[in-house]
Write an enzyme that holds these catalytic residues in place. Structure first.
Site, mmCIF file in Angstrom:
data_model
loop_
_atom_site.group_PDB
_atom_site.id
_atom_site.type_symbol
_atom_site.label_atom_id
_atom_site.label_comp_id
_atom_site.label_asym_id
_atom_site.label_seq_id
_atom_site.Cartn_x
_atom_site.Cartn_y
_atom_site.Cartn_z
ATOM 1 N N ASN A 4 59.423 19.322 42.513
ATOM 2 C CA ASN A 4 59.230 20.699 42.945
ATOM 3 C C ASN A 4 60.447 21.177 43.720
ATOM 4 O O ASN A 4 60.926 20.491 44.612
ATOM 5 C CB ASN A 4 57.998 20.809 43.862
ATOM 6 C CG ASN A 4 56.697 20.596 43.117
ATOM 7 O OD1 ASN A 4 56.686 20.111 41.992
ATOM 8 N ND2 ASN A 4 55.593 20.931 43.751
ATOM 9 N N HIS A 52 57.898 16.262 45.948
ATOM 10 C CA HIS A 52 57.715 17.574 46.583
ATOM 11 C C HIS A 52 58.893 17.865 47.512
ATOM 12 O O HIS A 52 59.527 16.957 48.036
ATOM 13 C CB HIS A 52 56.413 17.613 47.384
ATOM 14 C CG HIS A 52 55.215 17.929 46.551
ATOM 15 N ND1 HIS A 52 54.545 19.122 46.634
ATOM 16 C CD2 HIS A 52 54.586 17.214 45.588
ATOM 17 C CE1 HIS A 52 53.545 19.121 45.769
ATOM 18 N NE2 HIS A 52 53.550 17.971 45.127
ATOM 19 N N HIS A 105 59.267 20.393 52.562
ATOM 20 C CA HIS A 105 59.130 21.680 51.891
ATOM 21 C C HIS A 105 60.125 22.672 52.491
ATOM 22 O O HIS A 105 60.451 22.616 53.662
ATOM 23 C CB HIS A 105 57.710 22.226 52.053
ATOM 24 C CG HIS A 105 56.682 21.464 51.291
ATOM 25 N ND1 HIS A 105 55.598 20.865 51.891
ATOM 26 C CD2 HIS A 105 56.575 21.187 49.965
ATOM 27 C CE1 HIS A 105 54.858 20.267 50.975
ATOM 28 N NE2 HIS A 105 55.429 20.438 49.813
ATOM 29 N N ASP A 128 48.786 24.382 42.652
ATOM 30 C CA ASP A 128 49.529 23.646 43.668
ATOM 31 C C ASP A 128 48.642 23.342 44.874
ATOM 32 O O ASP A 128 47.431 23.507 44.819
ATOM 33 C CB ASP A 128 50.766 24.470 44.059
ATOM 34 C CG ASP A 128 51.897 23.632 44.623
ATOM 35 O OD1 ASP A 128 51.854 22.397 44.484
ATOM 36 O OD2 ASP A 128 52.838 24.217 45.189
ATOM 37 N N HIS A 129 49.257 22.946 45.965
ATOM 38 C CA HIS A 129 48.580 22.444 47.164
ATOM 39 C C HIS A 129 47.194 23.033 47.428
ATOM 40 O O HIS A 129 47.042 24.238 47.595
ATOM 41 C CB HIS A 129 49.439 22.725 48.402
ATOM 42 C CG HIS A 129 50.708 21.959 48.426
ATOM 43 N ND1 HIS A 129 50.871 20.780 49.112
ATOM 44 C CD2 HIS A 129 51.899 22.193 47.836
ATOM 45 C CE1 HIS A 129 52.090 20.317 48.936
ATOM 46 N NE2 HIS A 129 52.740 21.165 48.165
ATOM 47 N N GLU A 170 53.642 24.438 53.675
ATOM 48 C CA GLU A 170 53.370 24.867 52.312
ATOM 49 C C GLU A 170 51.898 25.173 52.167
ATOM 50 O O GLU A 170 51.037 24.318 52.418
ATOM 51 C CB GLU A 170 53.761 23.758 51.312
ATOM 52 C CG GLU A 170 53.497 24.101 49.845
ATOM 53 C CD GLU A 170 54.625 24.884 49.185
ATOM 54 O OE1 GLU A 170 54.467 25.257 48.007
ATOM 55 O OE2 GLU A 170 55.646 25.110 49.844
#
Length: 245
Positions: free
Chosen positions: A241, A219, A180, A62-63, A135
């Site tokens: 997500n 996201h 997020h 992920d990120h 995030e």
């Protein structure tokens, strides 16, 4: 996943990767060796255990912000080594989140990595525009509201540059008001029509026969209204997500 006989995606974050290796290990900022070790070891663990469950597993990281690129470098090196031995990368895909950087720099760095990833059949997910909230080290709380909505031409610039890389596979996490974190339904004002407008714009630019030439990622899906989710899916979102809501 086994009970319903469904594929599953296992996603490794930078912090989760470090935790998997053990936070007492050295993790220098210019190497992030514990994060690399945890991600690689975790991916190998998932591959071993997945066989016992008998369902397809997608391995994804992920990120990864610019300051975390040593982590990305280590995972990609492991992918390339695994590819030499097995004909496929260790991870199925990786995400670069350079949304804090200028668009040109975001695209330039992504293309650099995409050229390597394309050679080993590994997919790149990139983030464009700003997803609200926080995030994995990217904190976008309190950002200018206008930056939370990607423009069609910005998305086109990404698609054009990425399509010039032979054998490239990629998805775009474009911003359309998503945030997020966990929110009550209705608190996040989504504009999934942005994705639909971008598809029309890019179809025309590419002279494409496909109505949805771009694969989008959604996201910050937690707390979204069902109608907005359905519209986003209809506009080309292939991955969404959600938090633990």
């Amino acid at each position: 996943a086994k009970k319903v006989n469904c594929p599953v995606m296992v996603q490794f974050s930078n912090g989760g990767s470090q935790f998997f290796a053990g936070k007492s290990l050295p993790n220098d900022k210019d190497k992030l060796q514990a994060c690399v070790l945890g991600a690689v070891a975790g991916a190998k663990y998932v591959r071993e255990v997945a066989e016992a469950y008998g369902v397809p597993v997608v391995l994804h990281s992920d990120h990864c912000a610019k300051k975390l690129l040593p982590w990305f470098d280590g995972m990609l090196a492991a992918d390339e080594e695994y590819f030499k031995k097995h004909g496929e990368p260790l991870f199925s895909s990786h995400m670069l989140d350079l949304s804090e950087e200028p668009l040109n720099e975001n695209i330039e760095i992504c293309v650099k990595y995409l050229k390597r990833m394309a050679k080993i059949n590994c997919l790149l997910e990139m983030e464009l525009g700003i997803t609200g909230g926080e995030e994995d080290g990217v904190n976008n709380e309190g950002v200018d509201n206008a930056s939370m909505y990607s423009q069609p031409d910005e998305i086109w610039q990404v698609v054009k540059a990425f399509n010039e890389v032979p054998n490239s596979m990629f998805t775009i996490a474009a911003a359309f008001g998503n945030c997020h974190g966990v929110y009550k339904v209705g608190n996040v004002k989504l504009a999934p029509e942005i994705l639909g407008n971008a598809q029309k714009y890019i179809k025309e630019k590419m002279n494409s026969k496909e109505d949805k030439p771009v694969n989008f990622v959604f996201h910050g899906g937690s707390g979204s209204e069902k109608k907005a989710i359905e519209e986003a899916l209809g506009n080309g979102v292939i991955k969404m997500n959600i938090d633990t809501d």
